[in-house]
Design a protein around this motif. Structure first.
Motif, PDB file in Angstrom:
ATOM      1  N   ALA A 173       5.303 -15.678   1.376  1.00 50.60           N
ATOM      2  CA  ALA A 173       5.162 -14.424   2.118  1.00 50.60           C
ATOM      3  C   ALA A 173       5.822 -13.276   1.369  1.00 50.60           C
ATOM      4  N   ALA A 174       7.035 -13.522   0.866  1.00 49.98           N
ATOM      5  CA  ALA A 174       7.747 -12.469   0.147  1.00 49.98           C
ATOM      6  C   ALA A 174       6.975 -12.056  -1.103  1.00 49.98           C
ATOM      7  N   LEU A 175       6.393 -13.049  -1.785  1.00 46.17           N
ATOM      8  CA  LEU A 175       5.661 -12.761  -3.023  1.00 46.17           C
ATOM      9  C   LEU A 175       4.432 -11.906  -2.739  1.00 46.17           C
ATOM     10  N   VAL A 176       3.680 -12.284  -1.724  1.00 43.52           N
ATOM     11  CA  VAL A 176       2.469 -11.525  -1.389  1.00 43.52           C
ATOM     12  C   VAL A 176       2.842 -10.103  -0.987  1.00 43.52           C
ATOM     13  N   ALA A 177       3.853  -9.963  -0.143  1.00 49.47           N
ATOM     14  CA  ALA A 177       4.238  -8.635   0.333  1.00 49.47           C
ATOM     15  C   ALA A 177       4.819  -7.796  -0.791  1.00 49.47           C
ATOM     16  N   ALA A 178       5.614  -8.418  -1.655  1.00 44.46           N
ATOM     17  CA  ALA A 178       6.247  -7.675  -2.745  1.00 44.46           C
ATOM     18  C   ALA A 178       5.202  -7.205  -3.752  1.00 44.46           C
ATOM     19  N   ARG A 179       4.230  -8.075  -4.064  1.00 47.46           N
ATOM     20  CA  ARG A 179       3.189  -7.659  -5.012  1.00 47.46           C
ATOM     21  C   ARG A 179       2.332  -6.532  -4.439  1.00 47.46           C
ATOM     22  N   ALA A 180       2.286  -6.448  -3.110  1.00 55.57           N
ATOM     23  CA  ALA A 180       1.525  -5.360  -2.488  1.00 55.57           C
ATOM     24  C   ALA A 180       2.351  -4.078  -2.391  1.00 55.57           C
ATOM     25  N   GLY A 181       3.589  -4.127  -2.902  1.00 54.94           N
ATOM     26  CA  GLY A 181       4.402  -2.912  -2.962  1.00 54.94           C
ATOM     27  C   GLY A 181       5.317  -2.683  -1.778  1.00 54.94           C
ATOM     28  N   ALA A 182       5.329  -3.628  -0.837  1.00 50.25           N
ATOM     29  CA  ALA A 182       6.207  -3.434   0.323  1.00 50.25           C
ATOM     30  C   ALA A 182       7.661  -3.610  -0.095  1.00 50.25           C
ATOM     31  N   ASP A 183       8.529  -2.924   0.646  1.00 55.18           N
ATOM     32  CA  ASP A 183       9.970  -3.029   0.426  1.00 55.18           C
ATOM     33  C   ASP A 183      10.437  -4.275   1.193  1.00 55.18           C
ATOM     34  N   VAL A 184      10.822  -5.317   0.442  1.00 56.42           N
ATOM     35  CA  VAL A 184      11.038  -6.635   1.044  1.00 56.42           C
ATOM     36  C   VAL A 184      12.493  -7.065   0.921  1.00 56.42           C
ATOM     37  N   ILE A 185      13.029  -7.599   2.008  1.00 52.53           N
ATOM     38  CA  ILE A 185      14.295  -8.335   1.937  1.00 52.53           C
ATOM     39  C   ILE A 185      13.979  -9.793   2.228  1.00 52.53           C
TER      40      ILE A 185
END
Ligand SMILES: [Zn+2]
Lengths: 978, 90
Positions: free
Chosen positions: A180-192
């Motif tokens: 989940a973190a990888l998909v969201a991070a690659r989409a540019g979201a600010d992830v913790i």
């Protein structure tokens, strides 16, 4: 026993630590639990109530048994889970809840007394003869029961709290969370990405399987490495998300330095985070559930998943002869992993009939259960029950699995209830339980690695959609997709105690007994047996206990209910939650510019809100504060005194409608005040009671400077903002708090003008600067403001300069005053001076006083409306029987007056019903030569001259007092004008 | 809990001072009578559902706000500047 070539610990970095003073060796990456097991040490703790010997049950934060104390002295920390504590060189670990030692715990006598200590024993023993409880049971129980002990000393460690913000908070760093973190991070979201473990990867680090053609842990490490390079990702290992709150707020505990010798580095031991997340993904995994059977708490019996974790993650065989017991395919997986690592598998005992296990080179017993275990401090054998009867087999470790419970706790923190899912015989999160939270993977009942990866992607896509972002196309990595085959098995019938809640020592028969005594609801059972009420909150036992309760009451699990999960998910030290809030962090110091000079003069400080103000300035031969105070009062009455009054609130009011604002908030008129003049003002609350008082100067046509009392500065500022924004937004007026920006000093006494004229560039006289004048002056090349106002009743001024000149001006004023035979005065003298003049403070305007009560009803202008005016006209607030402000002086043998004492008619009994008033402020007046006081007395203004009884019931002081006017010095007020 | 200050943006509730019902904006005329003043100062509903309360962003811009929120779900539905609400009442 360490197994060569296995595990993710760093074999090149040996680490030694002590347990109960004995040295143990492990490797970097070990926990206390894994290192102890590697050293063959299985006994790690004693149970809460019965002091049963215990070893680890799990390999994670849900650990109920292996609780230890780390550190020594004030830095020691009790109830640390050995499964979570990473080892570091020099770490000192102690066992707890055992006496005299872990190995020989005499309190284990409790175990023999268990018939008396079962469910409800606290309630039942109270029913017994009282002396039996008091002299026999209570002392024994109090000494014997309990977890670790606090050091008793102040906490020596540093803690922090901090805020973090993100688009997406991913809770859990297993396959679902990483994906989940990888998909969201690659989409540019600010992830913790917050993971409880030191090493991200979750079960991928504990299982012997491949993802995307690599070992699972290697794939996880690759994803973590990619995330670590991205600016829009914050990785938070060793961080447990402990609570979910309204509006996308989460609490989290980061164990910043628990994993290293941390003294002297300045970094905090732990940090308590508040994380604001627009969206969240819960990927917290699942917890394996034990099976209840007789003596299932023997050291060496642990969950099957924990056995695999010790084997694969830490390269440790938890035993030499391992038996495996389960009701699902994880039992087979565990046996295969052990055999592949060269560990002897004594037998696989599968409660299901007809399951196949091809190619196994160890006995596989189908339709069989483990019904007992032997070996007190270490497991020696297990008893197996088959259709053919019971027999023992040798085993020093038993891996057991009753299936898995999704870790859905956080979805219940906003009041949501989980849903029973019959397919997996477990509770799963109810969709929508937390707004903006998506649930993925094992915590949602999806147990295969493939399923978790896919769920992570889906959750991320849903979160990204809510965030208005598009995911990049990505291939799902290849991974294991074995089905989860399980046939429920909660407890094995039989004699002996079968443990459900290891941490609180609750057995199957306790729950059955609760049901038999009609504690049939889950919440009642929980409170009656204490199941689930230990620090682990029943993570290992809640569902099984419900199942036993359901069985005992003839209901299904779904209708039996669930318990309520509340924050925190794991225990959080109060020191972390309250970080920064100890001592001066709780009450920060506000210091005046004269603070250092006052200290240098030996002045003791008194607190006024957060401010520190000098109480008095002791000199030479003075033996007590009263002597200093009397002398300082004398300065003001006879020569000149100097006092820092900067703590009074100062509000700068500008704009064309400033006068309208002041006319509305003060009872009296300020629109008529001339530029260059000051007026005393009284402020009411809208309910008609006095809010505050102070002076207000008109510095220009559209420019006023209001002063408030020290304590009410914040309240008055808020009130003025309320009136301007909420009642009259059409007014053009601007408010600025300037309390901190100006240093202000009272220069009071007959020689005050003489002192000032030695400093001002333009000297003043009574014509150019009469009483209640104000204006801009200069001294020493610095712009100053001068106000001719008097709290003491003497000829007095207040002079104010930008705060950066405050310290210098105070020194100068004090030196000049001393040259004129005066000097600095403190709060004690200030109080006496105002008492002698009958000036009020918040001792009088305490929120219950009206303008009439303090004799200022004429200040409520008839010519205009003001805040509080209408309600101040209520009959009850105009009642002549109300207490009215008067002065008091002692006229009998006892000369001491006290504040807070009650007043009675002479000869009346000093009972509550007879009270006619009370004293508010008292002090010794050097001018009058006695104590004087202020009081509220019924019809007080008509009673001047009457002698009353003052009775202080608390201090046991009684005095005869005469009621008088509340002005003791210069009642005509000529001195201030002179 | 977070409040979206129209001036400062989304902020933690610890930055805000809570006052109570937004009825405080509707200060009666001095001669409105005892019942009206009593209702203004003292009489409050305690709804399970939507409320309109006054909060001040005291730890921020100082703006007084009218916050519409739900006491059951804790959802914050709207945050407006009190000065705007008051102007619209006129
Ligand atoms: Zn703001």
């Amino acid at each position: 026993m360490r197994i060569a070539g296995r595990g993710l610990v760093n074999r090149d970095k040996p680490v030694s630590f002590t347990f109960d003073g004995r040295r143990y060796d492990g490797f970097a990456g070990d926990t206390v639990a894994s290192a102890m097991l590697a050293n063959g040490q299985r006994l790690m703790g004693r149970s809460f109530k019965y002091h049963r010997p215990r070893g680890v049950l799990s390999a994670g934060s849900e650990e109920p048994n292996a609780l230890v104390t780390t550190g020594v002295g004030p830095a020691s920390e009790p109830n640390v889970r050995a499964t979570m504590q990473e080892i570091y060189e020099g770490l000192a670990v102690r066992s707890q809840n055992a006496w005299p030692s872990l190995d020989l715990d005499l309190m284990a006598v409790n175990d023999l007394a268990s018939p008396f200590l079962g469910a409800g024993f606290y309630y039942k023993t109270f029913m017994w003869p009282r002396k039996f409880w008091k002299h026999v049971y209570e002392p024994v129980i109090r000494r014997a029961a309990g977890l670790g002990r606090l050091s008793g000393g102040p906490n020596a460690d540093a803690y922090e709290k901090a805020y973090a913000f993100c688009d997406l908070l991913v809770i859990g760093a297993g396959p679902a969370g990483l994906m989940a973190a990888l998909v969201a991070a690659r989409a540019g979201a600010d992830v913790i990405l917050a993971g409880e473990d030191a090493l991200m990867g979750g079960r991928l680090n504990a299982e012997n399987e491949h993802v995307d053609g690599q070992p699972g842990h290697a794939w996880a490490a690759g994803v973590v490495a990619e995330l670590a390079t991205m600016d829009n990702v914050r990785l938070m290992p060793r961080t447990t998300v402990t609570g979910v709150y309204d509006g996308g707020m989460f609490s989290a505990l980061e164990r910043v330095n628990q994993h290293r010798a941390r003294r002297g580095e300045g970094a905090p031991l732990e940090c308590f985070w508040r994380i604001a997340a627009k969206q969240s993904i819960l990927a917290a995994g699942a917890l394996e559930r034990p099976v209840a059977f007789a003596n299932n708490d023997r050291p060496g019996i642990m969950t099957a998943g924990a056995v695999r974790a010790y084997l694969t993650r830490w390269g440790v065989a938890p035993g030499k002869q391992v038996a495996v017991f389960g009701n699902n395919d994880d039992a087979h997986r565990t046996a295969r992993d052990l055999a592949a690592a060269g560990v002897h598998v004594a037998a696989v005992i599968d409660s299901r009939e007809g399951v196949s296990m091809e190619g196994a080179d160890f006995p596989v017993l189908r339709g069989a259960v483990v019904c007992n275990a032997s070996g007190r401090k270490e497991l020696e054998s297990v008893t197996i029950r088959t259709a053919g009867g019971e027999h023992k087999i040798q085993a020093d470790c038993l891996a057991m699995s009753g299936g898995w419970n999704p870790s859905l706790h956080l979805t219940c923190h906003l009041g949501g209830r989980p849903t029973w899912e019959p397919d997996i015989h477990a509770f799963v999160p109810t969709p929508g339980a937390v707004p903006g939270m998506h649930v993925a993977g094992a915590c949602n009942g999806t147990f295969s690695t493939h399923g978790c990866l896919a769920a992570g992607v889906a959750a991320a896509e849903n979160a990204l959609e809510a965030l208005g972002r598009k995911p990049e196309p990505m291939d799902l990595p290849q991974a294991d997709d074995a089905p989860y085959n399980l046939k429920p098995l909660w407890s094995v019938p039989g004699k002996g105690r079968a443990w459900l809640d290891f941490q609180n020592d609750v057995c199957v028969k306790d729950v059955q007994q609760a049901a038999a005594e009609n504690f049939r609801s889950a919440e009642h059972m929980k409170r009656y047996t204490t199941q689930g009420m230990a620090p682990d909150q029943g993570k290992n036992s809640n569902v099984a206990a419900l199942a036993v309760l359901a069985d005992a009451t003839g209901r299904g699990i779904a209708e039996t209910g669930t318990t309520t999960f509340r924050p925190p998910y794991t225990p959080v030290a109060i020191a972390a939650m309250g970080a920064g809030g100890q001592g001066k962090g709780f009450a920060p110091e506000r210091l005046t510019t004269s603070h250092a000079a006052s200290l240098a003069m030996g002045a003791p400080m008194v607190e006024a809100g957060l401010w520190y103000r000098p109480s008095y300035f002791p000199r030479g031969q003075e033996r007590n504060w009263r002597q200093s105070c009397d002398r300082e009062v004398g300065f003001v009455r006879k020569t000149v005194g100097v006092c820092d009054v900067s703590t009074l609130g100062k509000i700068d009011i500008q704009g064309p409608d400033s006068a309208k604002l002041l006319d509305l908030v003060y009872t009296n008129k300020f629109s008529t005040l001339k530029v260059g003049k000051v007026r005393y003002g009284l402020m009411l609350r809208e309910d008609g009671f006095v809010m505050d008082d102070g002076t207000c100067a008109r510095l220009g046509e559209t420019h006023y400077l209001m002063t408030t009392t020290t304590g009410a500065a914040g309240e008055v500022m808020r009130h003025l903002e309320f009136v301007t924004q909420c009642l009259h937004p059409e007014w053009q007026v601007h408010l600025t708090s300037v309390t901190e920006q100006w240093a202000q000093f009272a220069v009071a006494g007959p020689k005050s003008r003489e002192l000032l004229n030695g400093l001002l560039e333009q000297p003043i006289d009574n014509d150019s600067f009469p009483f209640m004048a104000c204006g801009s002056e200069r001294l020493g090349g610095v712009a100053a403001r001068l106000f001719r106002i008097s709290f003491s009743g003497e000829h007095a001024y207040e002079i104010t300069v930008p705060a950066r000149y405050g310290a210098a001006l105070f020194d100068l004023l004090v030196a000049r005053a001393e040259a004129l035979e005066g000097g600095a005065y403190g709060m004690e003298a200030l109080n006496v001076l105002r008492l002698e003049k009958g000036h009020i403070t918040h001792a009088e305007i305490d929120g219950r006083a009206t303008a009439g009560d303090i004799g200022m009803e004429r200040m409520v202008s008839d010519a205009k409306d003001c805040i509080g005016k209408t309600m101040s006209e209520r009959p009850g607030l105009r009642d002549p029987e109300r207490g009215q402000l008067v002065g008091l002086r002692p006229v009998g043998a006892v000369k001491q007056l006290t504040a807070g004492a009650f007043l009675f008619e002479a000869g009346a009994e000093a009972r509550r019903e007879n009270a006619q008033g009370y004293t508010t402020s008292v002090g010794f007046s050097p001018d009058i030569g006695t104590f004087i006081g202020l009081a509220f007395v019924m019809r007080g203004r008509q009673r001047h001259g009457e002698v009353m009884r003052m009775v202080d019931h608390l201090r046991e002081i009684e005095a005869e007092v005469e009621i008088c006017a509340p002005v003791f010095v210069d009642p005509e007020g000529g001195r201030a004008r002179g | 809990m977070r409040i979206e200050c129209p001036i400062c943006g989304s902020r933690d509730r610890r930055e805000f001072y809570y006052r109570g019902d937004a009825i405080a904006l509707a200060r009666p005329a001095p001669d409105a009578g005892d019942d009206v003043w009593d209702a203004y100062l003292h009489l409050r509903d305690n709804p399970a559902g939507e409320t309109r309360d006054l909060w001040q962003h005291e730890g921020g811009c100082g703006a007084w706000l009218v916050v519409t929120r739900d006491t059951v779900t804790h959802a914050v539905h709207a945050v407006e500047l009190a000065s705007d609400v008051k102007r619209a009442m006129a």
